[in-house]
Write a protein that holds these residues in place. Structure first.
Motif, mmCIF file in Angstrom:
data_model
loop_
_atom_site.group_PDB
_atom_site.id
_atom_site.type_symbol
_atom_site.label_atom_id
_atom_site.label_comp_id
_atom_site.label_asym_id
_atom_site.label_seq_id
_atom_site.Cartn_x
_atom_site.Cartn_y
_atom_site.Cartn_z
ATOM 1 N N ASN A 56 -40.979 -31.585 -50.363
ATOM 2 C CA ASN A 56 -39.816 -32.098 -49.625
ATOM 3 C C ASN A 56 -38.734 -32.675 -50.537
ATOM 4 O O ASN A 56 -37.707 -33.160 -50.056
ATOM 5 C CB ASN A 56 -40.254 -33.152 -48.604
ATOM 6 N N TRP A 59 -35.431 -29.705 -53.252
ATOM 7 C CA TRP A 59 -34.016 -29.384 -53.069
ATOM 8 C C TRP A 59 -33.115 -30.225 -53.965
ATOM 9 O O TRP A 59 -31.924 -29.900 -54.136
ATOM 10 C CB TRP A 59 -33.611 -29.590 -51.608
ATOM 11 N N GLU A 153 -27.329 -38.195 -54.288
ATOM 12 C CA GLU A 153 -28.391 -37.689 -53.414
ATOM 13 C C GLU A 153 -29.761 -38.140 -53.894
ATOM 14 O O GLU A 153 -30.621 -38.512 -53.087
ATOM 15 C CB GLU A 153 -28.324 -36.166 -53.341
ATOM 16 N N GLU A 192 -28.105 -35.279 -43.573
ATOM 17 C CA GLU A 192 -28.645 -34.069 -44.199
ATOM 18 C C GLU A 192 -29.795 -34.401 -45.136
ATOM 19 O O GLU A 192 -30.806 -33.692 -45.185
ATOM 20 C CB GLU A 192 -27.534 -33.348 -44.965
ATOM 21 N N ILE A 193 -29.667 -35.489 -45.877
ATOM 22 C CA ILE A 193 -30.728 -35.893 -46.805
ATOM 23 C C ILE A 193 -31.981 -36.273 -46.031
ATOM 24 O O ILE A 193 -33.098 -35.865 -46.377
ATOM 25 C CB ILE A 193 -30.252 -37.059 -47.691
ATOM 26 N N SER A 195 -32.914 -35.232 -43.146
ATOM 27 C CA SER A 195 -33.497 -34.015 -42.590
ATOM 28 C C SER A 195 -34.279 -33.253 -43.648
ATOM 29 O O SER A 195 -35.393 -32.770 -43.396
ATOM 30 C CB SER A 195 -32.400 -33.129 -42.005
ATOM 31 N N ARG A 196 -33.729 -33.155 -44.842
ATOM 32 C CA ARG A 196 -34.415 -32.423 -45.912
ATOM 33 C C ARG A 196 -35.698 -33.119 -46.341
ATOM 34 O O ARG A 196 -36.676 -32.468 -46.693
ATOM 35 C CB ARG A 196 -33.477 -32.260 -47.104
ATOM 36 N N VAL A 197 -35.695 -34.435 -46.313
ATOM 37 C CA VAL A 197 -36.876 -35.184 -46.745
ATOM 38 C C VAL A 197 -37.958 -35.212 -45.674
ATOM 39 O O VAL A 197 -39.150 -35.039 -45.967
ATOM 40 C CB VAL A 197 -36.477 -36.631 -47.130
ATOM 41 N N GLU A 199 -37.745 -33.724 -42.181
ATOM 42 C CA GLU A 199 -37.758 -32.805 -41.035
ATOM 43 C C GLU A 199 -37.938 -31.348 -41.463
ATOM 44 O O GLU A 199 -37.283 -30.445 -40.956
ATOM 45 C CB GLU A 199 -36.468 -32.970 -40.223
ATOM 46 N N ASP A 200 -38.864 -31.150 -42.384
ATOM 47 C CA ASP A 200 -39.145 -29.802 -42.862
ATOM 48 C C ASP A 200 -40.650 -29.590 -42.968
ATOM 49 O O ASP A 200 -41.157 -29.034 -43.938
ATOM 50 C CB ASP A 200 -38.466 -29.573 -44.221
#
Length: 325
Positions: A56, A59, A153, A192-193, A195-197, A199-200
């Motif tokens: 996670n 990215w 980020e 967005e951050i 979600s990437r951390v 919600e994947d």
């Protein structure tokens, strides 16, 4: 403190940046933000970790240059920074090298009780919300114009993950002020951050989580919740230890629970994650079992088997709790 530390590490021409084994968001985020800080001065650090970057966090820009340390690579460096940990044993197979080297070793960390005699300089505060927050202070001291979007980020991800999405007791007005500056100067998108951390996740991870939650046991009149994960459980669900991120926090929402434990089998031993609500010093508990951390969050190891680990860790916690039968 920040100015002196910045002046010290600025003297390094080829720094080695080392984050702790089993890296989390704070370790990787801090490491990558420091990587960008040095690159803004024309230097090209080497980045090390024995273990891979969690899925996670892959990215994050720059994570691809993190590599396992070897003596040959370490010899290319003229000094080192330990990131988000303060005992050499937390930095993997080359820990003996760092104990013996005559090259300067610096520390940036927020965990308790650093062995100060090991370090040429320290940027350390056990009350800081995260190591990433301390890296932010380095940017603040030396000029926020160094903070590009990639570093921002990384810092945001580090603070986000180590504060439980800004809900832990370590979060202060200064934490939120720092976050505001990071967003403002870095031009980043917090949603967005997040979600990437977070919600994947895969369906397999949720199947494993369901199995683990079904097996929660309560001790000490319901004040201590224990979850355990065997290698068989992970294998049957097609999961790895990276997929256990955040599991330990779930029992804390159970009424009456003050301490949550997650124990899982790893490399023939038992890894223990501890989280609490300010009723027990979990750093003290963890140090009994070859670990450490903070008052409300810590990690430790036990030789196993897992049931023996549960019994002994719960007994240690029970001894520290008031009115616990």
């Amino acid at each position: 403190m920040v100015k002196k530390f910045a002046e010290g590490i600025a003297k390094l021409e080829k720094p080695g940046l080392i984050s702790h084994i089993g890296p989390d968001g704070d370790a990787i985020g801090s490491q990558l933000a420091l990587y960008n800080w040095f690159r803004k001065t024309g230097k090209e650090p080497l980045l090390f970790n024995d273990d891979p970057v969690p899925d996670n966090l892959k990215w994050l820009a720059g994570q691809e240059v993190i590599q396992p340390p070897t003596e040959e690579l370490l010899e290319q460096c003229d000094g080192f920074l330990f990131i988000d940990g303060n005992e050499p044993s937390r930095f993997g197979a080359m820990s003996g090298y760092f104990k013996e080297t005559r090259k300067p070793v610096y520390l940036i960390d927020h965990h308790l009780d650093p062995p100060e005699d090991l370090y040429r300089g320290m940027l350390w505060d056990s009350k800081a919300s995260s190591t990433a927050y301390l890296v932010y202070l380095l940017y603040e001291e030396t000029g926020m114009e160094r903070l590009n979007s990639e570093a921002a980020e990384a810092l945001y991800a580090g603070i986000l993950t180590d504060t439980g999405s800004f809900r832990f007791d370590s979060v202060t007005a200064e934490t939120h002020f720092a976050i505001g500056n990071i967003i403002r100067h870095g031009g980043i998108n917090p949603s967005e951050i997040y979600s990437r951390v977070y919600e994947d996740k895969t369906l397999a991870e949720y199947h494993l989580l369901g199995t683990v939650l079904e097996g929660i046991r309560l001790f000490c009149d319901g004040a201590v919740a224990v979850m355990q994960v065997t290698e068989k459980m992970m294998s049957e669900n097609g999961c790895s230890q990276d997929d256990l991120e955040g599991f330990v926090n779930y029992p804390l929402s159970i009424r009456g629970v003050a301490v949550a434990l997650l124990l899982y089998e790893r490399d023939g031993r038992v890894k223990i994650s501890l989280r609490g609500k300010s009723q027990v010093d979990l750093n003290q508990v963890a140090r009994t079992f070859n670990g450490g951390g903070h008052f409300n969050a810590a990690g430790a190891w036990h030789d196993g088997p897992i049931e023996k680990a549960v019994k002994e860790v719960v007994a240690e916690i029970t001894a520290l709790m008031d009115d616990c039968d």
